[in-house]
Design a protein around this motif. Structure first.
Motif, PDB file in Angstrom:
ATOM      1  N   VAL A 137       0.824  -1.215   0.000  1.00  0.00           N
ATOM      2  CA  VAL A 137       0.000   0.000   0.000  1.00  0.00           C
ATOM      3  C   VAL A 137       0.857   1.264   0.000  1.00  0.00           C
ATOM      4  O   VAL A 137       0.334   2.377   0.150  1.00  0.00           O
ATOM      5  CB  VAL A 137      -0.962   0.026   1.217  1.00  0.00           C
ATOM      6  N   GLY A 138       2.162   1.112  -0.160  1.00  0.00           N
ATOM      7  CA  GLY A 138       3.043   2.275  -0.175  1.00  0.00           C
ATOM      8  C   GLY A 138       3.273   2.889   1.181  1.00  0.00           C
ATOM      9  O   GLY A 138       3.663   4.062   1.282  1.00  0.00           O
ATOM     10  N   ALA A 139       3.059   2.106   2.241  1.00  0.00           N
ATOM     11  CA  ALA A 139       3.306   2.614   3.597  1.00  0.00           C
ATOM     12  C   ALA A 139       4.787   2.448   3.936  1.00  0.00           C
ATOM     13  O   ALA A 139       5.458   1.542   3.444  1.00  0.00           O
ATOM     14  CB  ALA A 139       2.440   1.874   4.603  1.00  0.00           C
ATOM     15  N   ASP A 140       5.274   3.315   4.787  1.00  0.00           N
ATOM     16  CA  ASP A 140       6.679   3.300   5.175  1.00  0.00           C
ATOM     17  C   ASP A 140       6.905   2.225   6.241  1.00  0.00           C
ATOM     18  O   ASP A 140       6.358   2.331   7.343  1.00  0.00           O
ATOM     19  CB  ASP A 140       7.079   4.667   5.718  1.00  0.00           C
ATOM     20  N   PRO A 141       7.702   1.182   5.973  1.00  0.00           N
ATOM     21  CA  PRO A 141       7.972   0.171   6.997  1.00  0.00           C
ATOM     22  C   PRO A 141       8.606   0.744   8.258  1.00  0.00           C
ATOM     23  O   PRO A 141       8.526   0.123   9.325  1.00  0.00           O
ATOM     24  CB  PRO A 141       8.927  -0.803   6.287  1.00  0.00           C
ATOM     25  N   ALA A 142       9.204   1.938   8.143  1.00  0.00           N
ATOM     26  CA  ALA A 142       9.778   2.565   9.333  1.00  0.00           C
ATOM     27  C   ALA A 142       8.702   2.966  10.333  1.00  0.00           C
ATOM     28  O   ALA A 142       9.000   3.199  11.508  1.00  0.00           O
ATOM     29  CB  ALA A 142      10.604   3.790   8.936  1.00  0.00           C
ATOM     30  N   SER A 143       7.458   3.053   9.866  1.00  0.00           N
ATOM     31  CA  SER A 143       6.359   3.395  10.777  1.00  0.00           C
ATOM     32  C   SER A 143       5.800   2.175  11.504  1.00  0.00           C
ATOM     33  O   SER A 143       4.874   2.291  12.299  1.00  0.00           O
ATOM     34  CB  SER A 143       5.229   4.086  10.007  1.00  0.00           C
ATOM     35  N   GLN A 144       6.379   1.004  11.237  1.00  0.00           N
ATOM     36  CA  GLN A 144       5.922  -0.237  11.864  1.00  0.00           C
ATOM     37  C   GLN A 144       6.466  -0.322  13.290  1.00  0.00           C
ATOM     38  O   GLN A 144       7.230  -1.208  13.650  1.00  0.00           O
ATOM     39  CB  GLN A 144       6.370  -1.450  11.034  1.00  0.00           C
ATOM     40  N   THR A 145       6.027   0.635  14.105  1.00  0.00           N
ATOM     41  CA  THR A 145       6.516   0.763  15.470  1.00  0.00           C
ATOM     42  C   THR A 145       5.357   1.055  16.409  1.00  0.00           C
ATOM     43  O   THR A 145       4.260   1.424  15.975  1.00  0.00           O
ATOM     44  CB  THR A 145       7.521   1.930  15.574  1.00  0.00           C
ATOM     45  N   ARG A 146       5.601   0.901  17.685  1.00  0.00           N
ATOM     46  CA  ARG A 146       4.571   1.245  18.676  1.00  0.00           C
ATOM     47  C   ARG A 146       4.235   2.729  18.610  1.00  0.00           C
ATOM     48  O   ARG A 146       3.070   3.114  18.742  1.00  0.00           O
ATOM     49  CB  ARG A 146       5.063   0.870  20.079  1.00  0.00           C
ATOM     50  N   ARG A 147       5.252   3.556  18.382  1.00  0.00           N
ATOM     51  CA  ARG A 147       5.001   4.995  18.290  1.00  0.00           C
ATOM     52  C   ARG A 147       4.154   5.329  17.070  1.00  0.00           C
ATOM     53  O   ARG A 147       3.214   6.132  17.151  1.00  0.00           O
ATOM     54  CB  ARG A 147       6.331   5.751  18.233  1.00  0.00           C
ATOM     55  N   GLY A 148       4.485   4.713  15.926  1.00  0.00           N
ATOM     56  CA  GLY A 148       3.708   4.962  14.722  1.00  0.00           C
ATOM     57  C   GLY A 148       2.259   4.566  14.891  1.00  0.00           C
ATOM     58  O   GLY A 148       1.347   5.258  14.403  1.00  0.00           O
ATOM     59  N   MET A 149       2.026   3.470  15.571  1.00  0.00           N
ATOM     60  CA  MET A 149       0.666   3.027  15.839  1.00  0.00           C
ATOM     61  C   MET A 149      -0.056   4.013  16.754  1.00  0.00           C
ATOM     62  O   MET A 149      -1.195   4.423  16.475  1.00  0.00           O
ATOM     63  CB  MET A 149       0.701   1.635  16.484  1.00  0.00           C
ATOM     64  N   ALA A 150       0.603   4.416  17.840  1.00  0.00           N
ATOM     65  CA  ALA A 150      -0.030   5.312  18.807  1.00  0.00           C
ATOM     66  C   ALA A 150      -0.349   6.676  18.197  1.00  0.00           C
ATOM     67  O   ALA A 150      -1.385   7.287  18.520  1.00  0.00           O
ATOM     68  CB  ALA A 150       0.882   5.481  20.022  1.00  0.00           C
ATOM     69  N   GLU A 151       0.515   7.166  17.307  1.00  0.00           N
ATOM     70  CA  GLU A 151       0.252   8.456  16.662  1.00  0.00           C
ATOM     71  C   GLU A 151      -1.016   8.404  15.828  1.00  0.00           C
ATOM     72  O   GLU A 151      -1.820   9.351  15.822  1.00  0.00           O
ATOM     73  CB  GLU A 151       1.448   8.853  15.796  1.00  0.00           C
ATOM     74  N   ARG A 152      -1.222   7.322  15.129  1.00  0.00           N
ATOM     75  CA  ARG A 152      -2.419   7.195  14.299  1.00  0.00           C
ATOM     76  C   ARG A 152      -3.670   6.970  15.141  1.00  0.00           C
ATOM     77  O   ARG A 152      -4.751   7.456  14.800  1.00  0.00           O
ATOM     78  CB  ARG A 152      -2.206   6.075  13.281  1.00  0.00           C
ATOM     79  N   VAL A 153      -3.527   6.252  16.229  1.00  0.00           N
ATOM     80  CA  VAL A 153      -4.659   6.086  17.156  1.00  0.00           C
ATOM     81  C   VAL A 153      -5.093   7.441  17.699  1.00  0.00           C
ATOM     82  O   VAL A 153      -6.292   7.722  17.830  1.00  0.00           O
ATOM     83  CB  VAL A 153      -4.283   5.129  18.299  1.00  0.00           C
ATOM     84  N   ALA A 154      -4.124   8.298  18.002  1.00  0.00           N
ATOM     85  CA  ALA A 154      -4.457   9.626  18.530  1.00  0.00           C
ATOM     86  C   ALA A 154      -5.277  10.427  17.531  1.00  0.00           C
ATOM     87  O   ALA A 154      -6.230  11.128  17.897  1.00  0.00           O
ATOM     88  CB  ALA A 154      -3.177  10.375  18.901  1.00  0.00           C
ATOM     89  N   VAL A 155      -4.921  10.333  16.247  1.00  0.00           N
ATOM     90  CA  VAL A 155      -5.690  11.028  15.211  1.00  0.00           C
ATOM     91  C   VAL A 155      -7.109  10.457  15.144  1.00  0.00           C
ATOM     92  O   VAL A 155      -8.091  11.196  15.057  1.00  0.00           O
ATOM     93  CB  VAL A 155      -4.993  10.899  13.837  1.00  0.00           C
ATOM     94  N   MET A 156      -7.233   9.152  15.181  1.00  0.00           N
ATOM     95  CA  MET A 156      -8.542   8.518  15.115  1.00  0.00           C
ATOM     96  C   MET A 156      -9.424   8.943  16.287  1.00  0.00           C
ATOM     97  O   MET A 156     -10.615   9.230  16.119  1.00  0.00           O
ATOM     98  CB  MET A 156      -8.374   6.993  15.089  1.00  0.00           C
ATOM     99  N   LYS A 157      -8.845   9.006  17.455  1.00  0.00           N
ATOM    100  CA  LYS A 157      -9.617   9.420  18.631  1.00  0.00           C
ATOM    101  C   LYS A 157     -10.106  10.865  18.496  1.00  0.00           C
ATOM    102  O   LYS A 157     -11.202  11.209  18.933  1.00  0.00           O
ATOM    103  CB  LYS A 157      -8.775   9.251  19.905  1.00  0.00           C
ATOM    104  N   ARG A 158      -9.281  11.725  17.880  1.00  0.00           N
ATOM    105  CA  ARG A 158      -9.701  13.114  17.652  1.00  0.00           C
ATOM    106  C   ARG A 158     -10.894  13.158  16.694  1.00  0.00           C
ATOM    107  O   ARG A 158     -11.843  13.913  16.907  1.00  0.00           O
ATOM    108  CB  ARG A 158      -8.540  13.928  17.092  1.00  0.00           C
ATOM    109  N   VAL A 159     -10.834  12.348  15.651  1.00  0.00           N
ATOM    110  CA  VAL A 159     -11.947  12.297  14.696  1.00  0.00           C
ATOM    111  C   VAL A 159     -13.209  11.839  15.405  1.00  0.00           C
ATOM    112  O   VAL A 159     -14.286  12.438  15.258  1.00  0.00           O
ATOM    113  CB  VAL A 159     -11.603  11.362  13.520  1.00  0.00           C
ATOM    114  N   TRP A 160     -13.098  10.775  16.192  1.00  0.00           N
ATOM    115  CA  TRP A 160     -14.273  10.238  16.887  1.00  0.00           C
ATOM    116  C   TRP A 160     -14.818  11.196  17.937  1.00  0.00           C
ATOM    117  O   TRP A 160     -15.999  11.154  18.266  1.00  0.00           O
ATOM    118  CB  TRP A 160     -13.932   8.901  17.521  1.00  0.00           C
TER     119      TRP A 160
END
Length: 293
Positions: free
Chosen positions: A105-128
């Motif tokens: 999907v063209g995602a950066d494997p460097a984002s395959q981290t706990r921090r990368g996951m948590a950053e995206r969760v934070a965005v999702m929570k803001r949307v919700w």
């Protein structure tokens, strides 16, 4: 009970039959996992389908990988699933175990981290929460039925990830390859402690394992064949070496004993993962669960 999404030659009739059998049985949740570079159904599309096919059971992603998605679009899709299901969605979140899915999907494997996951969760929570994440006229909707968004469960077998996730997750949706109860109990204790230190209510504690119901030899062969197909990113000789002790195979009485052992260590939920799309596996497992509850 997990949908047979990683089995070959699926069609809509099979998936619908499984969803309706799970919904009509004693199961607490209907689960499905995510892969990209595989022939499984798309997770969000399937969410819409199972929301329409079911009425009672909770719907649980085990797991969706936020780094493989735009977080705003993912939040919108999951909120839509929560809306369609009447607030029955629980979202298992994980970093994923395969670089090939990131590349697909063209995602950066460097984002395959706990921090990368948590950053995206934070965005999702803001949307919700109804916040504007850009200067748009209206915030991104629809709002989820469940206030603040669906519950989030961290999908992991690692203690560091569990500790990190305590600040944003509501529970644990792990997996056990070899059904090591001692190890699982230790991870659950880490989760309980981490949630308490974060000042949060006790976490929902779930784990999962592959299963096959039947006579010992053919049931174990079924698990082995499934692992050979599913774990296609691992050399076949490694899969063959781990197959005899990975997952569970046996009869109904033995499954009841295993489920009882997990209950004894405080497991709130076991997510059974099928190794066949034969719906008889669902019906046989349902009888075991009925007897247990």
């Amino acid at each position: 009970m997990t949908m047979p999404v990683m089995e070959p030659q699926l069609d809509a009739t099979t998936l619908r039959s499984w969803a309706q059998a799970i919904d009509s049985g004693p199961f607490s949740s209907l689960c499905w996992g995510e892969r990209i570079a595989f022939d499984n159904p798309d997770s969000l599309t399937l969410l819409g389908a199972v929301a329409a096919w079911t009425e009672r059971v909770r719907l649980v992603t085990t797991v969706v990988v936020p780094q493989l998605h735009d977080p705003v679009l993912l939040a919108k899709g999951l909120a839509t699933g929560d809306l369609l299901s009447g607030g029955r969605l629980t979202v298992g979140i994980g970093v994923g175990g395969r670089h090939e899915d990131y590349h697909a999907v063209g995602a950066d494997p460097a984002s395959q981290t706990r921090r990368g996951m948590a950053e995206r969760v934070a965005v999702m929570k803001r949307v919700w929460a109804g916040e504007k994440v850009t200067d748009s006229v209206l915030p991104v909707g629809p709002p989820p039925v469940q206030a603040g968004g669906p519950p989030l469960h961290i999908g992991t077998i690692g203690p560091k990830t569990i500790r990190d996730a305590a600040v944003w997750a509501d529970g644990v949706a792990g997996t056990t390859l070899d059904l090591d109860l001692t190890r699982q109990a230790e991870l659950f204790d880490i989760a309980r402690t981490s949630w308490a230190e974060a000042g949060k209510p006790a976490p929902h504690l779930a784990t999962s394992f592959w299963f096959a119901l039947g006579d010992a030899a053919p049931a174990r062969a079924q698990v082995h064949a499934h692992l050979r197909r599913y774990m296609n990113w691992i050399p076949a000789e490694f899969v063959d070496a781990m197959a005899p002790t990975t997952g569970w195979a046996g009869n109904e009485q033995e499954l009841a004993e295993v489920l009882g052992a997990f209950a004894a260590i405080g497991t709130d939920e076991v997510h059974l993962i099928p190794t066949s799309s034969d719906i008889d596996q669902v019906h046989r497992a349902a009888e075991v669960v009925k007897a247990c509850v």
